[in-house]
Design a protein around this motif. Structure first.
Motif, mmCIF file in Angstrom:
data_model
loop_
_atom_site.group_PDB
_atom_site.id
_atom_site.type_symbol
_atom_site.label_atom_id
_atom_site.label_comp_id
_atom_site.label_asym_id
_atom_site.label_seq_id
_atom_site.Cartn_x
_atom_site.Cartn_y
_atom_site.Cartn_z
ATOM 1 N N THR A 4 0.835 -1.201 0.000
ATOM 2 C CA THR A 4 0.000 0.000 0.000
ATOM 3 C C THR A 4 0.873 1.255 0.000
ATOM 4 O O THR A 4 1.818 1.376 0.784
ATOM 5 C CB THR A 4 -0.920 0.012 1.231
ATOM 6 O OG1 THR A 4 -1.789 -1.124 1.161
ATOM 7 C CG2 THR A 4 -1.754 1.277 1.270
ATOM 8 N N ARG A 6 1.211 5.057 0.920
ATOM 9 C CA ARG A 6 0.611 6.055 1.805
ATOM 10 C C ARG A 6 0.874 7.436 1.204
ATOM 11 O O ARG A 6 2.023 7.849 1.080
ATOM 12 C CB ARG A 6 1.209 5.934 3.203
ATOM 13 C CG ARG A 6 0.949 4.574 3.851
ATOM 14 C CD ARG A 6 1.843 4.338 5.049
ATOM 15 N NE ARG A 6 3.251 4.271 4.660
ATOM 16 C CZ ARG A 6 4.251 4.067 5.508
ATOM 17 N NH1 ARG A 6 4.000 3.899 6.801
ATOM 18 N NH2 ARG A 6 5.506 4.019 5.083
ATOM 19 N N THR A 21 -8.451 13.164 -3.616
ATOM 20 C CA THR A 21 -8.912 12.124 -2.673
ATOM 21 C C THR A 21 -9.942 11.221 -3.339
ATOM 22 O O THR A 21 -9.912 9.990 -3.177
ATOM 23 C CB THR A 21 -9.528 12.780 -1.427
ATOM 24 O OG1 THR A 21 -8.529 13.580 -0.780
ATOM 25 C CG2 THR A 21 -10.026 11.721 -0.452
ATOM 26 N N LEU A 24 -8.156 8.933 -5.904
ATOM 27 C CA LEU A 24 -7.343 7.905 -5.263
ATOM 28 C C LEU A 24 -8.196 6.811 -4.630
ATOM 29 O O LEU A 24 -7.753 5.665 -4.497
ATOM 30 C CB LEU A 24 -6.442 8.538 -4.205
ATOM 31 C CG LEU A 24 -5.310 9.426 -4.736
ATOM 32 C CD1 LEU A 24 -4.647 10.184 -3.602
ATOM 33 C CD2 LEU A 24 -4.284 8.603 -5.499
ATOM 34 N N ALA A 25 -9.422 7.155 -4.231
ATOM 35 C CA ALA A 25 -10.297 6.174 -3.591
ATOM 36 C C ALA A 25 -10.622 5.009 -4.516
ATOM 37 O O ALA A 25 -10.970 3.913 -4.049
ATOM 38 C CB ALA A 25 -11.590 6.849 -3.127
ATOM 39 N N PRO A 28 -6.597 0.552 -6.073
ATOM 40 C CA PRO A 28 -6.234 -0.438 -5.050
ATOM 41 C C PRO A 28 -4.850 -0.136 -4.475
ATOM 42 O O PRO A 28 -4.030 0.525 -5.108
ATOM 43 C CB PRO A 28 -6.233 -1.755 -5.830
ATOM 44 C CG PRO A 28 -5.887 -1.352 -7.233
ATOM 45 C CD PRO A 28 -6.533 -0.008 -7.446
ATOM 46 N N ASP A 29 -4.591 -0.622 -3.272
ATOM 47 C CA ASP A 29 -3.272 -0.522 -2.644
ATOM 48 C C ASP A 29 -2.801 0.924 -2.492
ATOM 49 O O ASP A 29 -1.618 1.235 -2.611
ATOM 50 C CB ASP A 29 -2.225 -1.322 -3.444
ATOM 51 C CG ASP A 29 -2.646 -2.761 -3.652
ATOM 52 O OD1 ASP A 29 -3.220 -3.341 -2.718
ATOM 53 O OD2 ASP A 29 -2.430 -3.295 -4.750
ATOM 54 N N VAL A 30 -3.745 1.827 -2.239
ATOM 55 C CA VAL A 30 -3.428 3.235 -2.033
ATOM 56 C C VAL A 30 -4.259 3.751 -0.862
ATOM 57 O O VAL A 30 -5.436 3.421 -0.735
ATOM 58 C CB VAL A 30 -3.746 4.062 -3.299
ATOM 59 C CG1 VAL A 30 -3.833 5.543 -2.965
ATOM 60 C CG2 VAL A 30 -2.687 3.840 -4.365
ATOM 61 N N THR A 31 -3.638 4.561 0.015
ATOM 62 C CA THR A 31 -4.387 5.182 1.097
ATOM 63 C C THR A 31 -3.921 6.621 1.262
ATOM 64 O O THR A 31 -2.732 6.915 1.110
ATOM 65 C CB THR A 31 -4.208 4.421 2.431
ATOM 66 O OG1 THR A 31 -5.005 5.024 3.435
ATOM 67 C CG2 THR A 31 -2.756 4.446 2.885
ATOM 68 N N VAL A 32 -4.848 7.526 1.516
ATOM 69 C CA VAL A 32 -4.510 8.925 1.776
ATOM 70 C C VAL A 32 -4.192 9.061 3.264
ATOM 71 O O VAL A 32 -5.056 8.849 4.111
ATOM 72 C CB VAL A 32 -5.669 9.860 1.383
ATOM 73 C CG1 VAL A 32 -5.328 11.304 1.772
ATOM 74 C CG2 VAL A 32 -5.948 9.760 -0.113
ATOM 75 N N CYS A 33 -2.945 9.374 3.578
ATOM 76 C CA CYS A 33 -2.517 9.431 4.979
ATOM 77 C C CYS A 33 -2.579 10.836 5.558
ATOM 78 O O CYS A 33 -2.325 11.029 6.753
ATOM 79 C CB CYS A 33 -1.100 8.871 5.117
ATOM 80 S SG CYS A 33 0.163 9.816 4.239
#
Length: 258
Positions: A4, A6, A21, A24-25, A28-33
Motif C-alpha cells: 500500500t 501512503r 482524494t 485515489l479512492a 487499489p493498494d493506495v491510502t490517503v494518509c
C-alpha cells in the motif's frame, strides 16, 4: 499484491485536495494518509513519518512546492507534482520528482504516475536473498558504489562531506578525494543514509557531520564551511529548516561543530 502506498495530498485549494482524494479512492493498494495546504505542513507531516508519496502543488502560501521538495530529507517520500503550471517541469525533474501531472487531473494519468513511483521504489528495494546468506544480504551496503569515468569507486558514506551540481555533472567530495560522477543529485539522495544528509540547494547536497561553520548571507541563507575548507551555499528555505532542526532563532550564528 502491491504494498500500500501512503499518500499525502498537498494543495492550498480544498477543491483540488477533494478531487485527488476522490480519484485515489478508486485505486487499489493506495491510502490517503494526510492533507497539507502549504509547504511547511508538508515538511511537518513528512517528518512525522508514514508518508510514501507526496502529491505536491507548485504554488502554495509560504514555501512553494519546489521549496518543499528541496527540503525533504534524503531517502524521503517520492514526489509527484500536480499543478496547473507547465513551466516548472524541467526544474521539478532536476530536483528528482517522479512525475509532473497537469490539472485537471485524469484518473488514467494519475495511475500512470503512481506506477512510476512503484517502479522507482522497486528499483531501490532489492529482493531478499534466499538460503543462509539472507541475513547478510539484507544489510545495507557499508560503501556506496559511485560510477565515475575511471570506473566504480566504493566510498564510505560517512566520508562524504557534500556533492554539487555544476555544468550538468555532479562532483562528490569526500575525505579521500573528489569524484566526478554520472549520478544525479537525486540518485545520490536515494542511495545515501537518511540521517545527516540534506538537500540544501537545488545544486547541492550536504552532510552536516562535516560542517564546521554556517555563515549567514544577505539572502537569508548560509555559506556552510566544511572541515576540508570547502564552501557550500545553503538556500534561504533550507537555512530556515536547518535553524529549526538545530534549535536556533533566526539570525543566530552558531557553529554546529561546537
Amino acid at each position: 499484491m502491491n504494498p500500500t502506498l501512503r499518500i499525502l495530498i498537498a494543495d492550498d485549494e480544498l477543491v483540488a485536495r477533494k478531487r485527488l482524494t476522490r480519484l485515489l479512492a478508486a485505486f487499489p493498494d493506495v491510502t490517503v494518509c494526510g492533507e497539507a495546504a502549504d509547504g511547511e505542513a508538508v515538511l511537518e507531516q513528512v517528518r512525522a513519518g508514514g508518508v510514501d508519496v507526496v502529491l505536491l502543488d507548485i504554488h502554495m502560501p509560504g514555501l512553494s512546492g519546489m521549496d518543499a521538495l528541496a527540503l525533504l530529507p534524503a531517502g524521503g517520500p517520492q514526489v509527484i507534482f500536480v499543478t496547473a503550471h507547465a513551466d516548472h517541469a524541467v526544474e521539478a525533474f532536476e530536483h528528482g520528482a517522479v512525475d509532473y501531472v497537469l490539472k485537471p487531473v485524469e484518473a488514467s494519468r494519475l495511475q500512470k504516475a503512481l506506477e512510476r513511483v512503484r517502479a522507482r521504489l522497486a528499483s531501490r528495494t532489492p529482493e531478499p536473498a534466499k538460503g543462509p546468506a539472507t541475513e547478510q544480504a539484507a544489510r545495507p551496503l557499508a560503501r556506496l558504489p559511485i560510477p565515475t569515468r575511471q570506473g566504480i569507486v566504493l566510498v564510505d558514506p560517512g566520508t562524504i562531506s557534500h556533492a554539487t551540481l555544476e555544468d550538468e555533472l555532479v562532483t562528490v567530495f569526500t575525505t579521500q578525494g573528489d569524484f566526478l560522477t554520472d549520478f544525479t543529485l537525486q540518485e545520490l539522495v536515494d542511495r545515501l543514509p537518511t540521517e545527516g544528509f540534506y538537500r540544501v540547494h537545488r545544486r547541492a547536497l550536504l552532510n552536516l557531520a562535516h560542517v564546521t561553520r554556517l555563515e549567514p548571507l544577505e539572502t537569508g541563507g548560509y555559506l556552510a564551511r566544511t572541515a576540508r575548507g570547502h564552501t557550500v551555499e545553503v538556500s534561504r528555505q533550507s537555512a530556515r529548516e536547518l535553524r529549526r532542526m538545530l534549535g536556533l532563532r533566526r539570525g543566530t550564528e552558531e557553529d554546529p561543530g561546537a
